[in-house]
Design a protein around this motif. Structure first.
Motif, short mmCIF file in Angstrom:
data_model
loop_
_atom_site.label_atom_id
_atom_site.label_comp_id
_atom_site.label_asym_id
_atom_site.label_seq_id
_atom_site.Cartn_x
_atom_site.Cartn_y
_atom_site.Cartn_z
N GLU A 287 -27.71 43.92 -27.22
CA GLU A 287 -28.38 43.08 -28.20
C GLU A 287 -28.54 41.67 -27.63
O GLU A 287 -27.73 41.23 -26.81
CB GLU A 287 -27.56 43.02 -29.49
N PRO A 288 -29.56 40.93 -28.08
CA PRO A 288 -29.69 39.54 -27.60
C PRO A 288 -28.50 38.67 -28.00
O PRO A 288 -28.01 37.88 -27.19
CB PRO A 288 -30.98 39.06 -28.26
N ILE A 289 -28.03 38.81 -29.24
CA ILE A 289 -26.92 37.99 -29.73
C ILE A 289 -25.91 38.87 -30.45
O ILE A 289 -26.28 39.69 -31.31
CB ILE A 289 -27.41 36.88 -30.69
N TYR A 290 -24.65 38.70 -30.10
CA TYR A 290 -23.53 39.30 -30.83
C TYR A 290 -22.80 38.15 -31.52
O TYR A 290 -22.18 37.32 -30.85
CB TYR A 290 -22.60 40.04 -29.88
N ASN A 291 -22.89 38.09 -32.83
CA ASN A 291 -22.32 36.98 -33.56
C ASN A 291 -21.22 37.48 -34.51
O ASN A 291 -21.51 38.12 -35.52
CB ASN A 291 -23.40 36.23 -34.35
N TYR A 292 -19.97 37.17 -34.15
CA TYR A 292 -18.82 37.60 -34.96
C TYR A 292 -18.05 36.40 -35.50
O TYR A 292 -16.86 36.51 -35.82
CB TYR A 292 -17.89 38.46 -34.11
N LEU A 293 -18.73 35.27 -35.62
CA LEU A 293 -18.04 34.06 -36.06
C LEU A 293 -17.47 34.17 -37.47
O LEU A 293 -16.48 33.51 -37.80
CB LEU A 293 -18.99 32.87 -35.98
N SER A 294 -18.07 34.96 -38.29
CA SER A 294 -17.58 35.09 -39.67
C SER A 294 -16.53 36.19 -39.81
O SER A 294 -16.04 36.44 -40.91
CB SER A 294 -18.76 35.40 -40.61
N GLU A 295 -16.17 36.82 -38.71
CA GLU A 295 -15.22 37.94 -38.75
C GLU A 295 -14.09 37.67 -37.76
O GLU A 295 -14.08 38.24 -36.67
CB GLU A 295 -15.92 39.26 -38.42
N LEU A 296 -13.16 36.81 -38.13
CA LEU A 296 -12.06 36.48 -37.24
C LEU A 296 -11.03 37.60 -37.24
O LEU A 296 -10.54 37.99 -38.30
CB LEU A 296 -11.41 35.17 -37.68
N PRO A 297 -10.69 38.14 -36.08
CA PRO A 297 -9.81 39.32 -36.04
C PRO A 297 -8.35 38.98 -36.27
O PRO A 297 -7.88 37.87 -35.97
CB PRO A 297 -10.02 39.84 -34.61
N ASP A 298 -7.62 39.94 -36.79
CA ASP A 298 -6.17 39.85 -36.88
C ASP A 298 -5.61 40.10 -35.48
O ASP A 298 -5.99 41.06 -34.82
CB ASP A 298 -5.66 40.92 -37.86
N ASP B 23 -32.96 29.36 -23.56
CA ASP B 23 -33.31 29.66 -22.17
C ASP B 23 -32.65 30.95 -21.71
O ASP B 23 -33.27 31.77 -21.02
CB ASP B 23 -32.87 28.51 -21.25
N ALA B 24 -31.39 31.14 -22.06
CA ALA B 24 -30.69 32.37 -21.69
C ALA B 24 -31.34 33.59 -22.34
O ALA B 24 -31.58 34.61 -21.68
CB ALA B 24 -29.22 32.28 -22.08
N LEU B 25 -31.63 33.48 -23.63
CA LEU B 25 -32.26 34.60 -24.33
C LEU B 25 -33.63 34.92 -23.74
O LEU B 25 -33.99 36.10 -23.58
CB LEU B 25 -32.38 34.27 -25.81
N ASP B 26 -34.38 33.90 -23.38
CA ASP B 26 -35.71 34.11 -22.79
C ASP B 26 -35.62 34.84 -21.46
O ASP B 26 -36.55 35.55 -21.06
CB ASP B 26 -36.43 32.77 -22.60
N ASP B 27 -34.48 34.66 -20.77
CA ASP B 27 -34.28 35.33 -19.48
C ASP B 27 -33.64 36.72 -19.64
O ASP B 27 -33.30 37.36 -18.64
CB ASP B 27 -33.41 34.47 -18.57
#
Length: 594
Positions: free
Chosen positions: A195-206, A165-169
């Motif tokens: 961008e519609p989605i920023y996905n950094y779940l696989s990149e945990l920062p130090d 719903d958020a992305l559609d809006d």
């Protein structure tokens, strides 16, 4: 640390408005939960704000752009969307770079705005989306981040409808942690190209050297304890099935350096803030705990009076030096996830680190150094029934020296293994995310009806905070050297909100605020002649009841204080327990799995 000024300060540079909002959520009547003084500050908001200050100081949008940061916590501040929109639009339009087509980010490099809904938990997501839609409708770019977005994208195979719903809006989503990623977000917003989605779940920062959490003193003063919060580390090694943290922040310990923590504390102390809540889900498993404690101890020895609240697991008494150094560093309260005294429930939740045979020794170790203990307890494990819960509370009161208990309904939070498995199995779950606050039933139970489950949740607070047990806790605290008046205040603060506001104390605050028009979409806006008299009457009833409860608590204290020879008091929970004695304790005899 530089503190940005509020919207509207004169500048020769082009403004970029960065608005950071920690949303609240709706009560059962659809009104935003908000207080004159809220309970605790949001660490997510502090972490994002610290990163925003760093980006502004580095002028990531160019030397000719001034990033003006505004930070608001809806639990203690009304979000005037119309006023905020007008101000941001004026700044964009005056700059001549506003994108009239709807992005609101501004064309080219610099100028424009970005609205961030920060640290959004599952129960806060409906409110966050409602706010986001208002800003987006005004042509401003909006992004929603936090545990709900991150947990769903981390654990679910299909994107849930509320995220779609958020992305559609046209609202962007941010998953993961912000350190090292804010520059890109700001540049994209300034260019009108989020961008519609920023996905950094696989990149945990130090976290070493990363910007540290910080909130302005004016924000801190809107909380009851005038306490700041920060995460000294992230990640937890355990596997609790109801937990979302391990699936968002990972199971590997990532920690800030002692230098970073000292700088953070000094910056807050300069603002007059010296009380801190270290929000690590389990500070005892932060690999840098000793260095951090040593640095804080040195600060205290230099004259900086620091007081800490931490969260730790049930095995802390086995970590050499941890409890002693915690006390020396100013820890005066510790929250412990006790969760249950039924080994079968703990095993089913993959909480194998909790050994009920260690509970008393662990609690006594904290009391020996003068630290108050808070214990979280979950209601609704598969073996639970109203009768077994009542029995277990009586056992806890008699056999475990806990000071404060807070109760939660077992909830399959999006981002947890529990939720993931139920979704995969096609089990019917509550569809309204607003209910996922651990105070409402969101799934079926094998041995309790929904009504029974909700009723025992309300009842259990009165069971634990009975007159008899309040007196017992006060007697114990006199033996341990606590201030009985201070203990009474804390007992009252955890009992009164659930009775008179029907809210968990961690979600409570001082003096409830309601704005007539701040009601959940779909519910009618009440007429002023109905709303205001009802609100005034509720205020009188609630606070009159709270006043009478406090007077009653005071009478209990007076009776306890009048008892002769307080140091001679003892009870079962205050005694050491040997292996042989365990077999005679009701806690072991009355649980099937023992």
């Amino acid at each position: 640390m530089a503190i940005p000024k509020f919207f509207g300060r004169p500048t020769v540079r082009r403004p970029f408005h960065l608005l950071l909002i920690k949303p609240s959520h709706y009560d059962d009547d659809g009104y935003v939960i908000q207080w004159w003084r809220s309970s605790i500050p949001s660490n997510s908001l502090a972490a994002v704000y610290g990163n925003a200050l760093d980006a502004a100081e580095r002028r990531v949008l160019g030397e000719d752009v001034e990033i003006e940061v505004t930070v608001l916590d809806e639990t203690n501040t009304r979000i005037d969307t119309a006023g905020l929109i007008r101000h941001m639009r004026r700044g964009i339009d005056r700059d001549g770079r506003g994108d009239r087509g709807g992005s609101g980010g501004g064309g080219g490099r610099g100028g424009g705005a970005l609205v961030g809904l920060v640290g959004v938990q599952s129960n806060q997501y409906p409110r966050a989306l409602d706010l986001a839609r208002r800003f987006k409708a005004a042509g401003l770019p909006v992004v929603i981040g936090g545990f709900h977005v991150s947990g769903c994208l981390s654990m679910l195979e299909q994107r849930p409808s509320e995220l779609q719903d958020a992305l559609d809006d046209g609202i962007s989503l941010f998953a993961g942690e912000l350190e090292g990623r804010l520059d890109r977000l700001l540049l994209d917003a300034a260019a009108g190209q989020l961008e519609p989605i920023y996905n950094y779940l696989s990149e945990l920062p130090d976290l070493t050297g990363a910007p540290t959490p910080y909130l302005p003193a004016a924000r801190i003063k809107r909380t009851m304890g005038k306490r700041a919060s920060f995460d000294a580390g992230r990640g937890c090694p355990f596997l609790c099935s109801f937990c979302t943290i391990i699936n968002v922040q990972g199971r590997k310990s990532r920690h800030r350096s002692a230098d970073d923590v000292e700088a953070l504390i000094r910056a807050n102390a300069a603002d007059g803030t010296r009380n801190f809540f270290i929000t690590d889900d389990n500070f005892a498993r932060n690999r840098n705990w000793e260095a951090i404690f040593d640095r804080i101890i040195a600060l205290r020895e230099s004259g900086v009076q620091i007081h800490l609240v931490i969260q730790a697991d049930t095995q802390t008494h086995r970590i050499k030096g941890f409890i002693d150094k915690a006390a020396a560093a100013g820890v005066n309260r510790v929250f412990i996830g006790l969760e249950s005294i039924n080994p079968a429930s703990l095993k089913g939740a993959q909480k194998g680190q909790n050994k009920i045979g260690d509970y008393r020794a662990m609690l006594q170790a904290w009391h020996a150094v003068g630290v108050l203990t808070y214990a979280g307890y979950i209601l609704g494990f598969p073996d639970d029934t109203p009768e077994s819960i009542r029995r277990d509370i009586q056992i806890i009161q008699r056999e475990l020296p806990i000071d404060i208990m807070e109760f939660f309904i077992l909830t399959p939070l999006p981002g947890s293994k529990d939720h993931q498995q139920l979704v995969r199995q096609g089990v019917e779950l509550e569809s309204d995310m607003n209910q996922y606050d651990t105070q409402h039933v969101t799934m079926a139970h094998p041995r309790m009806t929904r009504a029974d489950w909700e009723a025992i949740y309300r009842e259990v607070w009165d069971l634990y905070y009975s007159d008899e047990h309040v007196a017992t806790v006060l007697r114990r605290c006199r033996v341990w050297g606590y201030d009985p008046k201070n203990m009474l205040a804390k007992l009252f603060a955890f009992h009164a909100p659930i009775v008179h506001e029907r809210m968990h104390p961690l979600e409570g605050g001082l003096i409830r605020r309601k704005v007539r028009r701040d009601r959940r979409p779909g519910l009618p806006i009440e007429h002023p002649l109905l709303f205001y008299p009802k609100f005034a009457w509720d205020f009188v009833i609630k606070y009159g009841g709270a006043y009478r409860m406090h007077r009653h608590y005071r009478r209990i204290l007076e009776r306890v204080m009048a008892e002769p020879d307080p140091l001679a008091y003892t009870d079962t929970a205050m005694q050491p327990v040997s292996v042989d004695e365990r077999q005679r304790l009701e806690m072991f005899a009355n649980v099937n799995a023992a």
